[in-house]
Design a protein around this motif. Sequence first.
Motif, PDB file in Angstrom:
ATOM      1  N   ILE A 162       0.831  -1.204   0.000  1.00  0.00           N
ATOM      2  CA  ILE A 162       0.000   0.000   0.000  1.00  0.00           C
ATOM      3  C   ILE A 162       0.871   1.261   0.000  1.00  0.00           C
ATOM      4  O   ILE A 162       0.554   2.249  -0.669  1.00  0.00           O
ATOM      5  N   LYS A 163       1.967   1.229   0.741  1.00  0.00           N
ATOM      6  CA  LYS A 163       2.897   2.371   0.718  1.00  0.00           C
ATOM      7  C   LYS A 163       3.412   2.614  -0.705  1.00  0.00           C
ATOM      8  O   LYS A 163       3.441   3.751  -1.188  1.00  0.00           O
ATOM      9  N   ALA A 164       3.834   1.526  -1.360  1.00  0.00           N
ATOM     10  CA  ALA A 164       4.368   1.652  -2.721  1.00  0.00           C
ATOM     11  C   ALA A 164       3.282   2.117  -3.690  1.00  0.00           C
ATOM     12  O   ALA A 164       3.526   2.977  -4.553  1.00  0.00           O
ATOM     13  N   GLN A 165       2.088   1.569  -3.567  1.00  0.00           N
ATOM     14  CA  GLN A 165       0.982   1.943  -4.455  1.00  0.00           C
ATOM     15  C   GLN A 165       0.616   3.420  -4.285  1.00  0.00           C
ATOM     16  O   GLN A 165       0.318   4.118  -5.269  1.00  0.00           O
ATOM     17  N   ASP A 166       0.623   3.896  -3.054  1.00  0.00           N
ATOM     18  CA  ASP A 166       0.297   5.298  -2.779  1.00  0.00           C
ATOM     19  C   ASP A 166       1.249   6.229  -3.520  1.00  0.00           C
ATOM     20  O   ASP A 166       0.824   7.179  -4.187  1.00  0.00           O
ATOM     21  N   VAL A 167       2.541   5.959  -3.408  1.00  0.00           N
ATOM     22  CA  VAL A 167       3.536   6.823  -4.056  1.00  0.00           C
ATOM     23  C   VAL A 167       3.517   6.633  -5.564  1.00  0.00           C
ATOM     24  O   VAL A 167       3.626   7.603  -6.328  1.00  0.00           O
TER      25      VAL A 167
END
Length: 218
Positions: A67-72
């Motif tokens: 989710i962190k990677a997808q957000d950025v």
Amino acid sequence: MNPLVVPLVESIGRNFSVVLASGSPRRRELLDRLNLNYKVIPSNFAEDLDKSKFASAADYVISNAEIKAQDVFARIRGQTDKPVLVIGSDTVVVSPSGEILEKPASPQDAAETLKSLSGKTNIVYTGVCLIVGSADAGKVTIEKAVESTKVTFNDLDDEMLEAYVATGEPTDKAGSYGYQANACFFIKEIKGDYYSVMGFPCARFYQMLRDLHQRGVL
């Protein structure tokens, strides 16, 4: 320490817009050991997933990393002519009783957590998610991995516990301790990837880059 100059890594840094989706100084410190051209854009993810919805700590930590990677990735895609590589990561500690421990809410919370770990073995899980995509709306590749490492504490006496909490070090550490810093004085043994305990499994990350390269993704 001079960084490793690996042709594959240099090529990725030239040909991709590489972003670390984390503000963690420890992850930056470790990633800087590779001669990789990247920038830091911390994720806005609140890290508020319901732990009870996950079958295991490994599932939970890799979901956080993704989710962190997808957000950025969603925020930066289309802002560069180069294809994008986003690196997301997350670390949690699992207590001997099976509870997922993240960063403490207060010094008192840190002290209670450390008491629960004293003389016992906890498990550190670190997840890494790599998202690779073209600058337009083309294909997206997601690669994920989790490392688990066992960490055993000596008995933690009150003097050491109070002194350690007083340093402020536990404040931003999953499980309320940092093996790479002052916690070295009461950690008896580690079985697994030391750098995963620091927050970033370097060897696994490099292998992920190699695998993606061999598949023609990077």
